[in-house]
Write an enzyme that holds these catalytic residues in place. Structure first.
Site, PDB file in Angstrom:
ATOM      1  N   LYS A 112       0.825  -1.209   0.000  1.00 26.18           N
ATOM      2  CA  LYS A 112       0.000   0.000   0.000  1.00 26.18           C
ATOM      3  C   LYS A 112       0.855   1.253   0.000  1.00 26.18           C
ATOM      4  O   LYS A 112       0.559   2.217  -0.701  1.00 26.18           O
ATOM      5  CB  LYS A 112      -0.934   0.025   1.226  1.00 26.18           C
ATOM      6  N   LYS A 195      -5.920  -9.984  -6.349  1.00 30.74           N
ATOM      7  CA  LYS A 195      -7.107 -10.306  -5.549  1.00 30.74           C
ATOM      8  C   LYS A 195      -8.203  -9.262  -5.767  1.00 30.74           C
ATOM      9  O   LYS A 195      -7.914  -8.106  -6.070  1.00 30.74           O
ATOM     10  CB  LYS A 195      -6.745 -10.408  -4.064  1.00 30.74           C
ATOM     11  N   LYS A 198     -11.279  -3.705  -2.748  1.00 28.70           N
ATOM     12  CA  LYS A 198     -12.034  -2.447  -2.773  1.00 28.70           C
ATOM     13  C   LYS A 198     -11.234  -1.343  -3.428  1.00 28.70           C
ATOM     14  O   LYS A 198     -11.779  -0.389  -3.949  1.00 28.70           O
ATOM     15  CB  LYS A 198     -12.377  -2.010  -1.348  1.00 28.70           C
TER      16      LYS A 198
HETATM   17  P1  TYM Z   1     -10.682  -6.119   4.920  1.00 36.21           P
HETATM   18  O1  TYM Z   1     -11.719  -5.120   5.289  1.00 36.21           O
HETATM   19  O2  TYM Z   1      -9.699  -5.762   3.882  1.00 36.21           O
HETATM   20  O3  TYM Z   1     -11.373  -7.461   4.434  1.00 36.21           O
HETATM   21  C1  TYM Z   1     -12.354  -8.103   5.235  1.00 36.21           C
HETATM   22  C2  TYM Z   1     -12.214  -9.618   5.132  1.00 36.21           C
HETATM   23  O4  TYM Z   1     -12.359 -10.036   3.768  1.00 36.21           O
HETATM   24  C3  TYM Z   1     -11.244 -10.829   3.381  1.00 36.21           C
HETATM   25  N1  TYM Z   1     -10.960 -10.571   1.955  1.00 36.21           N
HETATM   26  C4  TYM Z   1     -10.870 -11.528   1.029  1.00 36.21           C
HETATM   27  N2  TYM Z   1     -10.991 -12.865   1.092  1.00 36.21           N
HETATM   28  C5  TYM Z   1     -10.853 -13.562  -0.051  1.00 36.21           C
HETATM   29  N3  TYM Z   1     -10.602 -12.979  -1.252  1.00 36.21           N
HETATM   30  C6  TYM Z   1     -10.466 -11.649  -1.372  1.00 36.21           C
HETATM   31  N4  TYM Z   1     -10.245 -11.088  -2.556  1.00 36.21           N
HETATM   32  C7  TYM Z   1     -10.602 -10.851  -0.189  1.00 36.21           C
HETATM   33  N5  TYM Z   1     -10.535  -9.519   0.061  1.00 36.21           N
HETATM   34  C8  TYM Z   1     -10.758  -9.375   1.374  1.00 36.21           C
HETATM   35  C9  TYM Z   1     -10.110 -10.357   4.271  1.00 36.21           C
HETATM   36  O5  TYM Z   1      -9.108 -11.320   4.377  1.00 36.21           O
HETATM   37  C10 TYM Z   1     -10.829 -10.110   5.578  1.00 36.21           C
HETATM   38  O6  TYM Z   1     -10.995 -11.312   6.292  1.00 36.21           O
HETATM   39  N6  TYM Z   1      -7.350  -5.875   8.597  1.00 36.21           N
HETATM   40  C11 TYM Z   1      -8.629  -6.444   8.234  1.00 36.21           C
HETATM   41  C12 TYM Z   1      -9.746  -6.033   9.166  1.00 36.21           C
HETATM   42  C13 TYM Z   1      -9.481  -6.286  10.602  1.00 36.21           C
HETATM   43  C14 TYM Z   1      -9.525  -7.547  11.259  1.00 36.21           C
HETATM   44  C15 TYM Z   1      -9.249  -7.277  12.623  1.00 36.21           C
HETATM   45  C16 TYM Z   1      -9.761  -8.851  10.832  1.00 36.21           C
HETATM   46  C17 TYM Z   1      -9.206  -5.360  11.550  1.00 36.21           C
HETATM   47  N7  TYM Z   1      -9.068  -5.941  12.776  1.00 36.21           N
HETATM   48  C18 TYM Z   1      -9.196  -8.323  13.584  1.00 36.21           C
HETATM   49  C19 TYM Z   1      -9.699  -9.883  11.778  1.00 36.21           C
HETATM   50  C20 TYM Z   1      -9.420  -9.603  13.133  1.00 36.21           C
HETATM   51  C21 TYM Z   1      -8.994  -5.961   6.843  1.00 36.21           C
HETATM   52  O7  TYM Z   1      -8.536  -4.934   6.387  1.00 36.21           O
HETATM   53  O8  TYM Z   1      -9.935  -6.661   6.215  1.00 36.21           O
END
Ligand code: TYM
Length: 332
Positions: A112, A195, A198
């Site tokens: 990023k 992948k 967003k």
């Molecule tokens: P975030 O908001 O980017 O994504 C949310 C969840 O979706 C999964 N994900 C995917 N899985 C499969 N294929 C994809 N293309 C794909 N894009 C996103 C992510 O792996 C995630 O599970 N840092 C985290 C949010 C977070 C979090 C936490 C998660 C903050 N604190 C504590 C678990 C525990 C994030 O940015 O997810």
């Protein structure tokens, strides 16, 4: 019941098929057998620029999509991260035991920040995984269901928990990531080597949960495939076709070999049409329910407030224990 924690950023108007398949589907199933805590991580979202008005709305929309997808806010705890200040309080403490080099090795940060340039990269983006560690450790979490891209962050969380425990005495549960191999990574329809995300540069390859069904169907029918004609799972040689098959297998629960066999003698047109139908059938009710929930924002806010109270009650004692362990003078 073992504790489970996970979260998503409210950084877009809608969640996408990657979020749904990589995370939400597992959340929905696991809440029956775990004491589940699901967070809308607004403080993570602001590590890159957000429009304040949109952020508020997107936070509600994200919570509404959790519920619409089957998260039950009376069974599970579903709340907004900034409503429970213990998250940022613990994050500060964990900052003090995280190595600069260790944080610098986080690949998501490297990717990023390389895209943004260092003058536009916030320190918040750098310490993002430490706030995530705080989210998880505050609840004595055993299981963290996420997509593949979050694995390194959960590993950092484990390291920090173990380090704290060995320096200050047993305090944190060491959590485990829960990642389903088959569906851990959903790819962009137009660019099946990266992948679904967003923050992708174009919208054409993203299946949004809240898109109009006709738009979703059109995107799937325009998905990039390959010059071959055979429907077969091969991540290397046929990334586009394999991605469509993965999506379909996740939604129908059909094992891959069986699914591939069902397309014998059929072409890519058939595959795309079937996947489009399956995705639309899955997302259409979720979309309708989300819009219904958003019609009553006061009720949604009330649900989030009672759930935040529950989360707070779980988090506070752990934070107090941490303060005590490291020798902070209690305020009397
Ligand atoms: P975030 O908001 O980017 O994504 C949310 C969840 O979706 C999964 N994900 C995917 N899985 C499969 N294929 C994809 N293309 C794909 N894009 C996103 C992510 O792996 C995630 O599970 N840092 C985290 C949010 C977070 C979090 C936490 C998660 C903050 N604190 C504590 C678990 C525990 C994030 O940015 O997810």
């Amino acid at each position: 019941q073992p504790r489970l924690f996970s979260g998503m950023q409210p950084s877009a108007d809608s969640l996408h098929a990657g979020n749904y398949i990589g995370a939400l589907l597992q959340w929905r199933d696991l809440q029956a057998t775990h004491e589940a805590i699901f967070c809308v991580v607004d403080l993570h979202a602001i590590t890159v620029a957000q429009d304040p008005k949109l952020l508020r709305e997107q936070t509600r929309r994200t919570a509404a999509q959790y519920i619409a997808a089957g998260i039950d806010p009376t069974l599970s705890t579903l709340f907004v991260q900034s409503h429970v200040p213990a998250h940022t309080e613990l994050a500060w403490i964990l900052n003090t035991i995280t190595g600069f080099g260790e944080a610098s090795r986080m690949t998501q940060f490297k990717d990023k920040s390389a895209k943004q340039g260092s003058d536009f990269t916030s320190v918040g983006l750098f310490t993002y995984p430490i706030l995530m560690a705080a989210d998880i450790l505050l609840y004595g979490t055993e299981l963290v269901p996420v997509g593949d891209d979050q694995k390194q962050h959960v590993e950092l969380t484990r390291d920090l928990a173990a380090r704290f425990n060995s320096r200050f005495g047993d305090t944190f549960v060491i959590p485990k990531p829960f990642i389903l191999a088959e569906s851990a990574r959903i790819y962009d329809l137009q660019n099946p080597s990266s992948k679904m995300s967003k923050s992708a540069t174009t919208d054409a390859g993203i299946i949004w949960m809240l898109d109009e069904p006709s738009k979703t169907a059109k995107k799937i029918k325009s998905a990039v495939t390959d010059d071959d004609r055979e429907v077969r799972f091969d991540r290397e040689l046929k990334p586009g076709v394999s991605n469509l098959l993965t999506i379909m297998s996740a939604f129908t629960g059909t094992p891959m070999p069986e699914l591939v066999a069902s397309f014998e003698g059929k072409g890519y047109g058939d595959l795309k049409k079937t996947v489009a139908d399956v995705v639309v059938a899955e997302f259409d009710p979720v979309r309708a329910r989300t819009l219904e929930l958003l019609d009553d924002p006061a009720e949604l806010d009330r649900i989030l407030a009672t759930n935040a109270d529950r989360a707070e009650a779980l988090a506070r004692p752990i934070l107090e224990k941490v303060y005590d362990r490291i020798g902070l003078l209690p305020r009397r």
